[in-house]
Structure formats: C-alpha cells, structure tokens
Design an enzyme around this catalytic site. Structure first.
Site, mmCIF file in Angstrom:
data_model
loop_
_atom_site.group_PDB
_atom_site.id
_atom_site.type_symbol
_atom_site.label_atom_id
_atom_site.label_comp_id
_atom_site.label_asym_id
_atom_site.label_seq_id
_atom_site.Cartn_x
_atom_site.Cartn_y
_atom_site.Cartn_z
ATOM 1 N N GLN A 83 0.767 -1.288 0.202
ATOM 2 C CA GLN A 83 0.113 0.117 -0.031
ATOM 3 C C GLN A 83 0.877 1.169 -0.029
ATOM 4 O O GLN A 83 0.291 2.357 -0.200
ATOM 5 C CB GLN A 83 -1.021 0.280 1.174
ATOM 6 C CG GLN A 83 -1.858 -0.998 1.123
ATOM 7 C CD GLN A 83 -2.895 -1.016 2.353
ATOM 8 O OE1 GLN A 83 -2.900 -0.045 3.178
ATOM 9 N NE2 GLN A 83 -3.742 -2.045 2.789
ATOM 10 N N HIS A 148 -2.030 1.322 5.629
ATOM 11 C CA HIS A 148 -2.929 2.446 6.186
ATOM 12 C C HIS A 148 -2.051 3.849 6.327
ATOM 13 O O HIS A 148 -1.719 4.210 7.497
ATOM 14 C CB HIS A 148 -3.238 1.946 7.465
ATOM 15 C CG HIS A 148 -4.354 0.861 7.489
ATOM 16 N ND1 HIS A 148 -4.933 0.385 8.635
ATOM 17 C CD2 HIS A 148 -4.679 -0.139 6.584
ATOM 18 C CE1 HIS A 148 -5.857 -0.329 8.288
ATOM 19 N NE2 HIS A 148 -5.876 -0.882 7.034
ATOM 20 N N GLU A 240 -16.890 4.417 6.811
ATOM 21 C CA GLU A 240 -17.695 5.437 7.600
ATOM 22 C C GLU A 240 -17.441 6.802 6.538
ATOM 23 O O GLU A 240 -16.572 7.096 5.843
ATOM 24 C CB GLU A 240 -17.130 6.085 8.957
ATOM 25 C CG GLU A 240 -17.076 5.047 9.979
ATOM 26 C CD GLU A 240 -16.573 5.501 11.181
ATOM 27 O OE1 GLU A 240 -16.779 4.797 12.354
ATOM 28 O OE2 GLU A 240 -16.042 6.601 11.421
ATOM 29 N N TYR A 250 -13.201 10.839 16.334
ATOM 30 C CA TYR A 250 -14.153 9.898 15.454
ATOM 31 C C TYR A 250 -14.054 8.383 15.944
ATOM 32 O O TYR A 250 -14.649 7.543 15.239
ATOM 33 C CB TYR A 250 -13.827 10.277 14.004
ATOM 34 C CG TYR A 250 -14.155 11.600 13.653
ATOM 35 C CD1 TYR A 250 -15.439 11.693 13.275
ATOM 36 C CD2 TYR A 250 -13.460 12.730 13.990
ATOM 37 C CE1 TYR A 250 -15.979 12.817 12.849
ATOM 38 C CE2 TYR A 250 -13.908 13.751 13.774
ATOM 39 C CZ TYR A 250 -15.026 14.259 13.284
ATOM 40 O OH TYR A 250 -15.361 15.380 13.065
ATOM 41 N N TYR A 261 -11.047 -8.713 11.261
ATOM 42 C CA TYR A 261 -10.856 -9.555 10.170
ATOM 43 C C TYR A 261 -10.971 -10.957 10.427
ATOM 44 O O TYR A 261 -11.224 -11.912 9.993
ATOM 45 C CB TYR A 261 -9.894 -9.337 9.276
ATOM 46 C CG TYR A 261 -9.488 -8.160 8.543
ATOM 47 C CD1 TYR A 261 -10.565 -7.703 7.574
ATOM 48 C CD2 TYR A 261 -8.664 -7.179 9.088
ATOM 49 C CE1 TYR A 261 -10.510 -6.449 6.989
ATOM 50 C CE2 TYR A 261 -8.478 -5.870 8.402
ATOM 51 C CZ TYR A 261 -9.581 -5.498 7.201
ATOM 52 O OH TYR A 261 -9.474 -4.370 6.747
#
Length: 360
Positions: A83, A148, A240, A250, A261
C-alpha cells in the site's frame, strides 16, 4: 381493493420505480488514458491535461488527447511497496500564478516509514518537471509495515492544508493518543508551520486537527456549506462517511461499526459519549477510495464495491440516491471533479485507466 388503498399502492409503485431508475441511471464513459500502473490521484492543469500520480512513484502528465509523458520528480526517501508509494497530488489554490503543488507519499524504509508531504513548483510547460521540492510535513513516529497511510489532502478556505493519516494498521490504539500523528487528520500552513488556532496546539503533536481515524481515503472541503467531508475504511464492515470538525474524536478503535478480520470484536461499542458518530456507514465494506463534490452532491468511488455512488444532502445528512459504473467491473481508486465541473475516475490496476464520466 378500496379506491384510496389502490391510489396509495399506485403512488408507491411510481415512487419505487423512480428510485430504481435513478439508482440504475446510465452514464456515458470515455477512456482518456490507459495503461496507467495503479494510478492514485489526479489534478487538472489550467493549460489543459492532467497530472496523475502512480503508486509506484511516478508522476505522469496526461495530455488532452490521452498521450502520456513522465514528469521529472525527485523523492529520494520514497518507500513504494504494497500500500506504500506516491499518493495525492493537489494543486495550490493560487497554482495559476505560483505553479505550486503538494504531494503526499510513503517515506522511509521497511523498518521505519510513515506519510510525508512535500511542496514544489511545476514547470511552466511540457516536458514538465517538479522543482524546488521541500518537505513540509512528516508524520511521526516512523513505524514498520506498509499499510494504512491515509494521505488524502484538502485545502481549507484560509489556505491551510489538511492531511489525512492512517493508523498504520497494527498501531490502532495510537489513533486515540494525542502525542503522535497515527490515525489523525492534521492541519498545517503551506510552509509546514502549525496554525495557532489548531485545537491541540498544546499537545506533543500540535498539528492534530481531529483524531480516532483508521484509514482515511476521502477528504474534501465543501465551500458552499463550509464543511469538511471525509470517509475512511473500517475493518470488516463499518466504512464511514463523516463530517470533520476541529478537535473531534471519531472513535477508532474504541467505537466502530466493524469487526476484526478474524471475526473478533474490535470494540463492544458502535457509539460512545464524546465520539462523533458517522453520517453513513457501509457494511459490508465497499472500501471507499475517492471523494468529490458534483453539483452539491457527494460522489464516492469504491475499490471492493467497484462502483461510483452519489449522495444528496439534506439537514446535515447524506442519502444514497444513485450508483454508476458497476458495469465496468473495475476497482475505482479515485473520483475527481475538474474546475469546469467534469467528472473523472481512476481505475485501480496494473492497466489502470483515466475515464471521463458524464452523469445523468
């Protein structure tokens, strides 16, 4: 059947058919460019054409006729794998006069990396190059892993820059701590300095604007409503859509609509006092990956969901009204609205495409 009941049923059927027709509304698509290796972000240039980032680290100029040219860019500390890589390109509000842009990317090494942001100047004409690059932000602490990073960005009306940062996947508890940048949205000036009115100026990470995020993949400022809209990936379920406010918590990972997972609970709570509740959630996860405004509506592109969704606004809430592009069967990394109000998407693959979309 009584006449009033028959009328009610008929009206209801007409309403339902209207909804279904809207949800299945057809679009016209035109492929502008193809064979783009995992494109991530794009920006339209005032002289025509587009700047496109490729996750592997390349910056590309796509001409109006679809031809492609590399843009010279030096990022010696780029970390590109899984990523990690080159992420967002965002033109400065005064780009037409300054040629300034900002780029987010994964910086460092396998053992120690995070999200960095540089600013630079794009040369005046093709063949393009980015010059005068300088770092204006490095997310801390450096950590191992290649997941991430967040990395979406948005300009606010006061010319400050929001940068969304992921939790690093295995470091999720840090999203609730105010001494680091993991799982945060930060706000800085264009020179990298911290605004005096940031909500946590007193903390060890004074750039923090909001916290409790998992992996933000969409972030925009809505000038019309003076609001910041954002979406982020949940774990298994619980993606979200949020309205971001200064100082807001949040919830991740102490409150979430998703599960781990493995099937285990991340938290027993969906909501908690002091935590901002999402405006909309996706379960099962569609992996929202892009966010844009179009005629006052929100457009959300999806990776796992392989579609483009449209939301309409009412009373500080968003309602899903239409879905497009599922017939392409492609992961859609980004959606972008150009200054002349044209909609484009980037598909996420080794043979990625830049596609113009004409919405009904």
């Amino acid at each position: 059947m009584s006449r009033p009941l028959g009328i009610i049923i008929a009206v209801s059927l007409v309403f339902l058919v209207g909804i279904l027709q809207g949800a299945m509304a057809s679009t016209k698509t035109t492929v502008i460019a193809e064979k783009l290796a995992f494109p991530w972000s794009m920006a339209a240039l005032p002289e025509g054409g587009f700047v496109v980032t490729l996750r592997g680290g390349q910056l590309i100029y796509v001409a109006p006729n679809g031809s492609k040219q590399p843009i010279e860019l030096s990022l010696p500390d780029l970390y590109a794998t899984a990523q990690a890589g080159l992420f967002e390109v965002l033109l400065a509000p005064d780009f037409a006069s300054t040629r300034e842009l900002v780029l987010s990317y994964a910086c460092g090494s396998e053992a120690a990396n995070n999200t960095c942001v540089v600013k630079g100047n794009l040369s005046a004409q093709a063949p393009y190059s980015v010059i005068n690059t300088q770092n204006i932000f490095t997310a801390l602490p450096k950590k191992a892993g290649a997941a991430h990073f967040g990395a979406r960005m948005a300009w606010l009306a006061d010319d400050t820059l929001l940068i969304a940062l992921g939790d690093g996947f295995v470091h999720r508890e840090q999203a609730q701590q105010l001494d680091n940048h993991l799982g945060k949205i930060v706000r800085i000036h264009r020179d990298g300095s911290t605004p005096d009115d940031n909500p946590y100026k007193h903390s060890q990470a004074s750039q923090i604007f909001s916290y409790g995020h998992r992996n933000v993949q969409g972030l925009i400022y809505d000038e019309q409503r003076d609001a910041i809209w954002q979406h982020e990936h949940g774990p298994k379920g619980g993606d979200e859509l949020n309205k971001i406010v200064a100082g807001g918590n949040y919830g991740w990972p102490i409150a979430t609509y998703g599960i781990d997972y493995t099937g285990a609970k991340v938290s027993p709570f969906n909501q908690l006092p002091g935590v901002k509740a999402p405006l909309y959630t996706w379960t099962p996860s569609l992996a929202p990956a892009g966010l844009a405004l179009y005629n006052g509506d929100l457009l959300v592109s999806h990776l796992v969901g392989r579609r483009l969704q449209r939301f309409r606004y009412s009373h500080d809430s968003w309602t899903l009204t239409d879905e497009y592009l599922s017939e392409l069967g492609q992961r859609i990394r980004a959606v972008y609205t150009s200054p002349d109000n044209e909609v484009y998407v980037l598909t996420d693959s080794a043979e990625g495409q830049l596609i113009k979309v004409e919405l009904p």
